[in-house]
Design an enzyme around this catalytic site. Sequence first.
Site, PDB file in Angstrom:
ATOM      1  N   LYS A 171      -8.565  -0.665 -10.672  1.00  0.00           N
ATOM      2  CA  LYS A 171      -8.898  -1.684 -10.070  1.00  0.00           C
ATOM      3  C   LYS A 171     -10.753  -0.581  -9.680  1.00  0.00           C
ATOM      4  CE  LYS A 171      -6.038  -4.651  -8.304  1.00  0.00           C
ATOM      5  NZ  LYS A 171      -4.576  -4.294  -9.272  1.00  0.00           N
ATOM      6  N   GLU A 221     -11.543  -4.354  -0.442  1.00  0.00           N
ATOM      7  CA  GLU A 221     -12.608  -5.280  -0.458  1.00  0.00           C
ATOM      8  C   GLU A 221     -12.679  -6.430   0.913  1.00  0.00           C
ATOM      9  OE1 GLU A 221     -11.086  -8.397  -3.921  1.00  0.00           O
ATOM     10  OE2 GLU A 221     -11.810  -6.447  -5.015  1.00  0.00           O
ATOM     11  N   HIS A 256       0.640 -14.300  -2.621  1.00  0.00           N
ATOM     12  CA  HIS A 256      -0.579 -13.080  -3.509  1.00  0.00           C
ATOM     13  C   HIS A 256       0.352 -13.737  -4.731  1.00  0.00           C
ATOM     14  CE1 HIS A 256      -2.842 -11.497  -0.051  1.00  0.00           C
ATOM     15  NE2 HIS A 256      -1.821 -10.882   0.705  1.00  0.00           N
ATOM     16  N   ARG A 264      -3.632  -7.945 -21.031  1.00  0.00           N
ATOM     17  CA  ARG A 264      -3.008  -8.579 -21.447  1.00  0.00           C
ATOM     18  C   ARG A 264      -2.688 -10.632 -21.791  1.00  0.00           C
ATOM     19  NH1 ARG A 264      -0.229 -10.484 -17.129  1.00  0.00           N
ATOM     20  NH2 ARG A 264      -0.790  -8.972 -15.019  1.00  0.00           N
TER      21      ARG A 264
END
Length: 665
Positions: free
Chosen positions: A116, A200, A235, A292
């Site tokens: 990420k 983040e 999540h 994907r």
Amino acid sequence: MFAKILIANRGEIACRVMRTCRRLAIRTVAVHSSIDAHALHVEQADEAYLIGGPRPVESYLRGDAIIEVARSSGAQAIHPGYGFLSENEDFARAVEAAGFVFIGPTPDAIEKMGLKDRAKAIMEKAGVPVVPGYHGENQDAKFLRSEATRVGFPLLIKATAGGGGKGMRLVTKDAEFDEQLAAARREAKSAFGNDAVLLERFVQGPHHIEFQVFGDTHGNYVHLFERECSIQRRHQKVLEETPSPFLDDAMRAAMGDAAVAAARAIAYRGAGTIEFIAGADRRFFFMEMNTRLQVEHPVTEMVTGEDLVEWQLRVASGEPLPLKQGEITSGGHAIEVRLCAENPANNFLPETGRIGVLRAPLEIDEVVRLDTGVREGDEVSVFYDPMIAKLIVWGDDRNEAARRMQAALAETAILGVKTNLAFLERVVKHPAFIAGHTDTAFIERHRAQLLPEGIAAPAEALVAAAARVFRDEQDAIGSAPPSPWNDTRGWRLNQPSMRRMELKGEGGEVSRLEAEFRPGHAMIDVGGAKRRVALGPSDGDRMQVALDGEVFFAIAARLDSRMSVTTPRGRFELELVDPFHYEPADVLPDARLTSLMPGRVVKVLAAEGERVKKGQALMILEAMKMEHTITSPREGVIERVAFGENELVPADALLFAFREEPAPA
């Protein structure tokens, strides 16, 4: 186009790929673990090969074994599905090096988007907005703490590798940071073999919105519109829909342009998803790219009319994209829910067991779709994801799609393993969902309505359950040899037949019913009130019930003593109480702490002889790829620790035993 492909996956996605391959006359090769020898994807393939033991690392993660099967079977290409090796650049390179086509992006694109922090740097350079935070290489805990202070709270700690909510922790204040950082790293290491994290800023009022993108080898890039995936637990997504009720046309266009720019920035090939987070202020930021096909791709197929697996196959075989951006249209509204083996009342912890009853909606057609990789009799195992099926519906507009989903869920029944079915019904019926207010705090905000405690089954559900039991007994009598010993209808000399029955609800409450049978109907005492009940025409689980002259339809699925009953009042899980069942009283309440699920012990946090407090963390257990902290149900002294680190724990096994001991003065 390919003549034969190997599908390097299992379950629902393997069956989904096979469905398109059958339509295109492409032969399919399945691989399977030892416990999947009789799985549905094995049955539906043209060929199937055993590649190892039940643990993914022994089978579905063995790239070398999969490539060897492709070689021996004569397959030309390998479709990775999602999960397992689908986003593993080393596997993609090995597939291509062995002379096969990888039905997915290039290894270089997977590598660029796989971490990420690297992905965010690439997106920043391409002009795609990213969430403020820290995504550098310095992983020193003290440095990360200082960066967290700079970013500000609340913030998210996220594993740089992988996805699906694994290795992700929300930190609301400085005092929580160290503990949550350690937990995120452990989970990331276990799931992805990489414990690196990024930080983040937590976007306020967040909506999780993703865009389906496609690229080919001819320099063409398109998006197929968005999917709203904001309703989540732990999540992980619960419900997905398209179009998003949050977006307007201008925001949709801007996000679509950003998604295509992201795909173009890495010369993307095949199906991918650009995931954005959008705040209440309607600003949006890039989160990550999934290289994907996504679990929720059917909603995109329902509104566009396109088969995304076919697009994957055509792009992988060298063809250009079937449509240009201006030719892709979207019509109506689609909603998908994930039917999972889990216990919503226990923080959505996964469940295992045998699926004894699996009832699909009555009509499966172009507007109601059920994607699954299991059937009745199959086991939900600790080794794999707990998703049982996906239910997808389409409507002319969002209201029609919501009504259709409500009806489809009401006709669905699963028994043998605890599921989130009743929870999903409450979600799609909730006024806030109907109004389109679906940010990521939806479940927490409406927890009291979505996860109610101690709801007693109404008379409609009780009499429907009783009617199902009586009907089953009547059927059994009809098929048994004539004998008074086979008659269980409560016959009495010169008196109406009488039966007593006890039904236990989900909250443990027991309802006692007394039925007096008369010609054509019964008088049933429910809660002290006599109710006239008549059973009309029935077909399988579906029954017509007349209660005091009011006629309604009920769906009463049954597995031995357990029943799932759906009436106009909702769905209720009931258990027929065995009058001869004996359960001794526990002389020492909370003396034993047992495992609610099978799993692997990650860490033991308490020792024999140690005094612990109620709520204190005792063990970290990994189950179905997620970490779960086991806490003490009471204050006391630990008498026994039954398992050590890295040991496998069966369901309902003893974890800790306690003894009474006075607290020190």
